[in-house]
Write a protein that holds these residues in place. Structure first.
Motif, PDB file in Angstrom:
ATOM      1  N   SER A  56      -5.422  10.229  -8.149  1.00 50.38           N
ATOM      2  CA  SER A  56      -4.201  10.234  -8.931  1.00 50.38           C
ATOM      3  C   SER A  56      -4.192  11.424  -9.875  1.00 50.38           C
ATOM      4  N   GLY A  57      -3.137  12.231  -9.803  1.00 46.97           N
ATOM      5  CA  GLY A  57      -3.030  13.347 -10.723  1.00 46.97           C
ATOM      6  C   GLY A  57      -2.911  12.896 -12.153  1.00 46.97           C
ATOM      7  N   ARG A  58      -2.415  11.689 -12.366  1.00 46.55           N
ATOM      8  CA  ARG A  58      -2.207  11.190 -13.718  1.00 46.55           C
ATOM      9  C   ARG A  58      -3.421  10.415 -14.231  1.00 46.55           C
ATOM     10  N   LEU A  59      -4.042   9.593 -13.365  1.00 44.82           N
ATOM     11  CA  LEU A  59      -5.114   8.700 -13.810  1.00 44.82           C
ATOM     12  C   LEU A  59      -6.510   9.195 -13.449  1.00 44.82           C
ATOM     13  N   GLY A  60      -6.601  10.253 -12.623  1.00 43.37           N
ATOM     14  CA  GLY A  60      -7.898  10.821 -12.317  1.00 43.37           C
ATOM     15  C   GLY A  60      -8.265  10.743 -10.846  1.00 43.37           C
ATOM     16  N   GLY A  61      -9.275  11.534 -10.477  1.00 50.28           N
ATOM     17  CA  GLY A  61      -9.748  11.552  -9.096  1.00 50.28           C
ATOM     18  C   GLY A  61     -10.788  10.483  -8.854  1.00 50.28           C
ATOM     19  N   GLY A  62     -11.035  10.203  -7.566  1.00 51.57           N
ATOM     20  CA  GLY A  62     -12.012   9.184  -7.216  1.00 51.57           C
ATOM     21  C   GLY A  62     -11.668   7.831  -7.786  1.00 51.57           C
ATOM     22  N   LEU A  63     -10.378   7.532  -7.830  1.00 54.30           N
ATOM     23  CA  LEU A  63      -9.907   6.296  -8.451  1.00 54.30           C
ATOM     24  C   LEU A  63     -10.290   5.086  -7.607  1.00 54.30           C
ATOM     25  N   VAL A  64     -10.950   4.126  -8.235  1.00 52.90           N
ATOM     26  CA  VAL A  64     -11.287   2.851  -7.599  1.00 52.90           C
ATOM     27  C   VAL A  64     -10.736   1.743  -8.490  1.00 52.90           C
ATOM     28  N   ALA A  65      -9.860   0.920  -7.914  1.00 53.70           N
ATOM     29  CA  ALA A  65      -9.239  -0.163  -8.673  1.00 53.70           C
ATOM     30  C   ALA A  65      -9.431  -1.468  -7.927  1.00 53.70           C
ATOM     31  N   LYS A  66     -10.074  -2.422  -8.556  1.00 52.29           N
ATOM     32  CA  LYS A  66     -10.286  -3.746  -7.986  1.00 52.29           C
ATOM     33  C   LYS A  66      -9.544  -4.753  -8.858  1.00 52.29           C
ATOM     34  N   ILE A  73       0.809  -1.214   0.000  1.00 53.36           N
ATOM     35  CA  ILE A  73       0.000   0.000   0.000  1.00 53.36           C
ATOM     36  C   ILE A  73       0.843   1.265   0.000  1.00 53.36           C
ATOM     37  N   GLN A  74       1.997   1.235   0.692  1.00 55.97           N
ATOM     38  CA  GLN A  74       2.699   2.479   0.970  1.00 55.97           C
ATOM     39  C   GLN A  74       3.537   3.004  -0.194  1.00 55.97           C
ATOM     40  N   THR A  76       2.792   5.089 -18.143  1.00 59.76           N
ATOM     41  CA  THR A  76       3.743   5.922 -17.398  1.00 59.76           C
ATOM     42  C   THR A  76       3.700   5.595 -15.921  1.00 59.76           C
ATOM     43  N   SER A  77       2.489   5.415 -15.389  1.00 60.47           N
ATOM     44  CA  SER A  77       2.347   5.066 -13.984  1.00 60.47           C
ATOM     45  C   SER A  77       2.980   3.717 -13.678  1.00 60.47           C
ATOM     46  N   PHE A  78       2.722   2.731 -14.521  1.00 60.93           N
ATOM     47  CA  PHE A  78       3.262   1.398 -14.279  1.00 60.93           C
ATOM     48  C   PHE A  78       4.781   1.384 -14.385  1.00 60.93           C
ATOM     49  N   TYR A  79       5.335   2.125 -15.343  1.00 62.23           N
ATOM     50  CA  TYR A  79       6.788   2.120 -15.533  1.00 62.23           C
ATOM     51  C   TYR A  79       7.521   2.792 -14.376  1.00 62.23           C
ATOM     52  N   GLN A  80       6.800   3.534 -13.546  1.00 67.77           N
ATOM     53  CA  GLN A  80       7.428   4.068 -12.337  1.00 67.77           C
ATOM     54  C   GLN A  80       7.842   2.921 -11.407  1.00 67.77           C
ATOM     55  N   ASP A  81       7.054   1.866 -11.358  1.00 66.30           N
ATOM     56  CA  ASP A  81       7.441   0.678 -10.593  1.00 66.30           C
ATOM     57  C   ASP A  81       8.653   0.009 -11.225  1.00 66.30           C
ATOM     58  N   VAL A 122       5.616   6.748  -5.087  1.00 68.33           N
ATOM     59  CA  VAL A 122       5.989   6.375  -6.451  1.00 68.33           C
ATOM     60  C   VAL A 122       5.009   6.936  -7.479  1.00 68.33           C
ATOM     61  N   HIS A 123       3.702   6.815  -7.196  1.00 67.20           N
ATOM     62  CA  HIS A 123       2.694   7.150  -8.204  1.00 67.20           C
ATOM     63  C   HIS A 123       1.963   8.468  -7.939  1.00 67.20           C
ATOM     64  N   GLY A 124       2.235   9.104  -6.789  1.00 68.26           N
ATOM     65  CA  GLY A 124       1.507  10.320  -6.474  1.00 68.26           C
ATOM     66  C   GLY A 124       0.025  10.066  -6.333  1.00 68.26           C
ATOM     67  N   ALA A 125      -0.325   8.894  -5.792  1.00 70.27           N
ATOM     68  CA  ALA A 125      -1.727   8.493  -5.669  1.00 70.27           C
ATOM     69  C   ALA A 125      -1.993   8.043  -4.231  1.00 70.27           C
ATOM     70  N   PRO A 126      -2.136   9.001  -3.300  1.00 71.44           N
ATOM     71  CA  PRO A 126      -2.404   8.619  -1.903  1.00 71.44           C
ATOM     72  C   PRO A 126      -3.690   7.832  -1.776  1.00 71.44           C
ATOM     73  N   CYS A 127      -3.676   6.888  -0.859  1.00 73.24           N
ATOM     74  CA  CYS A 127      -4.752   5.913  -0.729  1.00 73.24           C
ATOM     75  C   CYS A 127      -5.706   6.298   0.395  1.00 73.24           C
TER      76      CYS A 127
END
Length: 348
Positions: free
Chosen positions: A206-216, A175-176, A286-291, A181-186
């Motif tokens: 996420s500033g890159r992928l959007g607000g209210g992000l829900v990923a399952k 989680i942390q 871009t987000s994934f390549y940060q990992d 890394v992604h600028g996407a606080p949880c």
């Protein structure tokens, strides 16, 4: 697009055991071009090809006659033809023809691998014990892949990463890293481990992928990971399905395929939808390549020193360990449902 990523080796090659499970080796249609395709996976070499009906087979690539590489041969009448002496092998691995001999030796065969085709992807089953998948051990079908409401061709990247696949799988419970890394606080993060499926649910911004992000998301076995994601992006709701799957080449390297499906906006033209899809796919890449950039120089740590709030790293690795042992030795507790909520700011 194929990239080579050099990362510090992390596992000994001595008596290494590759994971039991379904492994994606590419988009299925790419094998229907009338040619044999070499697969360098599981520490060996395989050949994939399609017969005249479009059915794809995967065989051990080295001819049992004199050891030539069948993947450097050709396909004739739905059979793969050895380049050395023109022995012909059919989809079940048996030799069907020898040009200078009428009698086919009974041992003239090579191993045939179990395959399945789901979501326009080709999967190969690997099990050191030699048995097939148990009941319910399968890759789920996503109807979006055949829906006119979606841009339903995978926008696929392929890269070769030189490290052990566990570095990738660790992300399911880490989680942390999302903030740094992604600028996407949880705001919400949970994992469920049950049988061969490990899941993650993430809520945040996420500033890159959007607000209210829900990923399952979920791993279906050790190597195939799908994510359903929804976010508010440039004034509209974007829905996507992400593919993140790998197949080992050696203990210290693997092929990684990253793909994205994007739902269309019914009010837009196909051209407009395609343009937004391209933009959002690139944002995901871009987000994934940060990992990936982190993996390039990190070291393998088998017993990490964890702090409160780090997420269930050890529980994930225990779940993951089942794919590297005989099925009879899997502890019963790994078959039971285990749910862990690491963060729930929404509940206070």
């Amino acid at each position: 697009m194929t990239k080579m990523i050099n990362i510090q080796p992390s596992a000994s090659t001595a008596e290494y055991r590759y994971a039991r499970g379904w492994h994606c080796v590419g988009e299925a249609d790419s094998f229907r071009d009338g040619k044999p395709h070499a697969l360098n996976v599981f520490g060996t070499r395989l050949v994939a090809f399609a017969n005249d009906e479009g059915e794809i087979s995967v065989l051990n690539a080295h001819c049992p006659h004199m050891g030539a590489d069948l993947s450097t041969g050709e396909i004739v009448n739905g059979r793969v033809v050895c380049p050395f002496h023109h022995w012909e092998f059919q989809s079940n691995g048996r030799c069907a023809s020898i040009p200078y001999c009428d009698r086919i030796p009974p041992k003239a065969k090579t191993k045939s691998w179990l395959t399945c085709e789901v979501n326009k992807l080709l999967f190969v089953w690997h099990n050191p014990e030699g048995t097939g998948p148990g009941e319910g051990v399968e890759i789920p079908y996503f109807p979006e892949i055949d829906s006119d409401e979606w841009n339903n061709d995978w926008h696929m990247d392929l890269m070769i990463i030189e490290t052990n696949p566990r570095e990738l799988v660790d992300n399911l419970s880490d989680i942390q890293h999302f903030g740094p890394v992604h600028g996407a606080p949880c705001t919400y993060f949970a994992n469920i481990f049950e049988g061969h499926i490990g899941t993650q649910e993430f809520h945040g911004d996420s500033g890159r992928l959007g607000g209210g992000l829900v990923a399952k998301s979920a791993y279906y076995g050790p190597a195939t990971h799908f994510t359903r994601m929804r976010a508010e992006y440039e004034g509209r709701t974007i829905e996507t399905i992400l593919l993140n799957c790998h197949v080992p080449i050696t203990p210290n390297s693997f092929e990684l395929r990253f793909g994205v499906l994007v739902k269309k906006n019914p009010e837009w033209t196909d051209e407009q939808n395609n343009e937004v899809a391209k933009q959002y796919v690139q944002a995901n890449r871009t987000s994934f390549y940060q990992d990936v950039d982190i993996w390039k120089t990190k070291a393998r740590v088998d017993n990490p020193v964890l702090a409160e709030g780090d997420g269930p790293i050890y529980q994930l690795r225990e779940w993951y360990s089942q794919f590297f042992m005989d099925e009879k030795d899997i502890p019963e507790k790994l078959k039971e449902r285990q749910e862990i909520v690491t963060m729930d700011k929404q509940a206070g």
